[in-house]
Design an enzyme around this catalytic site. Structure first.
Site, PDB file in Angstrom:
ATOM      1  N   LYS A 152       0.689  -1.216  -0.152  1.00  0.00           N
ATOM      2  CA  LYS A 152      -0.080   0.002  -0.127  1.00  0.00           C
ATOM      3  C   LYS A 152       0.959   1.323   0.041  1.00  0.00           C
ATOM      4  O   LYS A 152       1.703   1.437  -0.711  1.00  0.00           O
ATOM      5  CB  LYS A 152      -0.806  -0.037   1.024  1.00  0.00           C
ATOM      6  CG  LYS A 152      -1.809  -1.477   1.299  1.00  0.00           C
ATOM      7  CD  LYS A 152      -2.904  -1.330   2.363  1.00  0.00           C
ATOM      8  CE  LYS A 152      -3.896  -2.593   2.476  1.00  0.00           C
ATOM      9  NZ  LYS A 152      -2.973  -3.739   2.467  1.00  0.00           N
ATOM     10  N   ASP A 171      -6.843  -8.696   6.636  1.00  0.00           N
ATOM     11  CA  ASP A 171      -8.238  -7.892   6.894  1.00  0.00           C
ATOM     12  C   ASP A 171      -9.089  -8.790   6.194  1.00  0.00           C
ATOM     13  O   ASP A 171     -10.422  -8.693   6.499  1.00  0.00           O
ATOM     14  CB  ASP A 171      -8.041  -6.757   6.054  1.00  0.00           C
ATOM     15  CG  ASP A 171      -7.486  -6.578   4.892  1.00  0.00           C
ATOM     16  OD1 ASP A 171      -6.844  -7.602   4.407  1.00  0.00           O
ATOM     17  OD2 ASP A 171      -7.599  -5.533   4.112  1.00  0.00           O
TER      18      ASP A 171
END
Length: 469
Positions: A175, A211
């Site tokens: 990310k 996640d």
């Protein structure tokens, strides 16, 4: 709705039409091609589970060691941590007896979110984990938890290797993170060390998960038939329930044992298997990204890149004198100036208020452009083309997972499974969810499996707490 509405104008656009038609064809992935993508992902999933073939795929197919799912009997108070794209969420989940003889416990959730600043994104692992411990302590003080020893479930949205549920060796920062160290270290130990340095907490991290695994577990709490966890937000990834006997890196202890597998599907296309679908705009976005050549599948789908693909296309259209009278503002020429939420907002206006252009005009003005009425329609079309491709590629991935699950239930005809989904693109884009669901149904129709979708809102943090429970 948006395609029909906009295309009625598209047909009348004269000299603009040939280039737009070529652009539409360039970004369109046919059903046959989507089936090929699904076939390849299914193959790579199988390879990734086998030690002897793992090198043939870039997808990690990581066992999570989450092999116990919530069944409604859980009680008590649990802390969930969720470190995602640029935010940390701290959550207190309290599960108490159901009311009116219901089957589900009463779930009370208190939570607080904190921004991960740029200096933390580019600092050291100790600085990041000290920040997490500091915010945990602040949350504990506000909610009367000081002195109480509560189990912690930690959603850590980066690839890591596990050999047990409370041990995770970081493989890479992804990310927007460019942290200088930490790769190869145990995530749980780094957090425990930070908690010790903080000195005001009495917590034990009993579980760490991705996640997508957290979202899957949160989905199970809503629907016991949930077998897929999917994130489509800043980034994208998926997890699903797999037979442990199919995971060669995990010792099988019983034929009926199941485990959540974190696919890390953002790596899927890094083998070059989607190169035929990469446009010049995809290649531009990839080249200007922090990690060129990696996360190609994610770059075609997720919110971190969707706006940048649209921006690249708009600049090209302007250069060939088909947009903005050939003028490109300094802002529009700047990388990442066109945010992915603009794509959602533009599509929202096209659907809800056909013929009105206030939102598009305001967005384009913010990037230094004064559009004509024809420019507005072109921008709407570009957003639609890019969004549709993203949703359909995502559907190809989901259909591959559904087919893999179906292979584990060969005796069940017309198998119906549920996918719990979260993320800003899925929740915030007005048509992405419908396009994903419709195309998944189409791609699964010949394989004896159907996928139902539920929005597992804030699922990763709640899922982490449920795993701790």
């Amino acid at each position: 709705v948006v395609v029909i509405g906009i295309c009625s104008i598209f047909i009348k656009m004269g000299s603009y039409q040939p280039y737009l038609q070529s652009l539409k064809e360039l970004l369109h992935v046919t059903d046959a091609q989507l089936t090929t993508v699904s076939d390849r992902m299914l193959q790579d999933m199988t390879y990734g589970l086998q030690l002897s073939r793992k090198s043939k795929t870039q997808m990690e197919m990581l066992p999570s060691f989450v092999d116990s799912l919530p069944d409604g009997s859980e009680r008590g108070a649990f802390i969930g941590l969720d470190l995602g794209g640029t935010n940390l969420r701290v959550l207190l989940l309290t599960l108490s007896d159901p009311v009116d003889n219901g089957s589900k416990p009463v779930a009370d959730i208190k939570s607080e979110s904190f921004k991960v600043t740029k200096d933390l994104l580019e600092g050291t692992s100790a600085q990041l984990f000290d920040f997490i411990a500091e915010k945990m302590a602040s949350f504990a003080h506000k909610n009367g938890l000081v002195g109480k020893k509560l189990p912690v479930g930690f959603t850590f949205s980066f690839p890591f290797d596990q050999d047990r549920i409370n041990h995770a060796i970081l493989k890479a920062w992804t990310k927007a993170y460019h942290i200088k160290d930490g790769v190869g270290d145990d995530v749980v130990q780094m957090l425990h060390d930070a908690i010790a340095r903080q000195g005001d907490l009495n917590c034990e991290v009993v579980a760490v998960c991705n996640d997508t695994v957290g979202t899957l577990v949160s989905g199970v709490a809503e629907d016991q038939n949930c077998q897929i966890g999917l994130i489509v937000g800043t980034g994208t990834n998926a997890a699903y329930l797999e037979k442990v006997s199919n995971i060669e890196s995990v010792e099988s202890q019983g034929a009926d044992r199941w485990m959540c597998v974190d696919m890390e599907w953002e790596y899927f296309a890094d083998t070059g298997c989607l190169d035929q679908f990469l446009t010049e705009f995809d290649k531009q976005v990839d080249a200007s990204s922090p990690m060129p050549g990696q996360f190609i599948f994610e770059k075609m789908i997720s919110g971190m890149y969707m706006g940048e693909i649209v921006r690249s296309i708009l600049c090209k259209l302007a250069k060939v004198d088909n947009l903005f009278a050939g003028n490109i503002s300094e802002t529009l020429a700047t990388t990442d100036a066109f945010l992915s939420r603009y794509v959602s907002d533009i599509t929202e206006e096209a659907i809800a208020e056909h013929g009105k252009t206030e939102v598009v005009t305001k967005i384009l003005s913010s990037v230094g452009v004064t559009p004509s009425s024809e420019d507005v329609v072109i921008v709407q079309l570009v957003c639609e083309f890019v969004s549709t491709r993203a949703a359909h590629l995502c559907a190809a991935g989901v259909s591959a997972i559904a087919r893999k699950i179906k292979a584990n239930h060969p005796d069940e005809n017309d198998l119906v499974i549920t996918a719990g989904v979260d993320g800003s693109v899925y929740a915030g884009h007005p048509t992405f969810d419908t396009m994903l669901e419709d195309k998944t149904a189409q791609l699964c129709s010949a394989h004896g499996v159907k996928v139902q979708f539920i929005h597992a809102k804030d699922g990763s943090g709640k899922g982490a707490a449920l795993i701790a429970a």
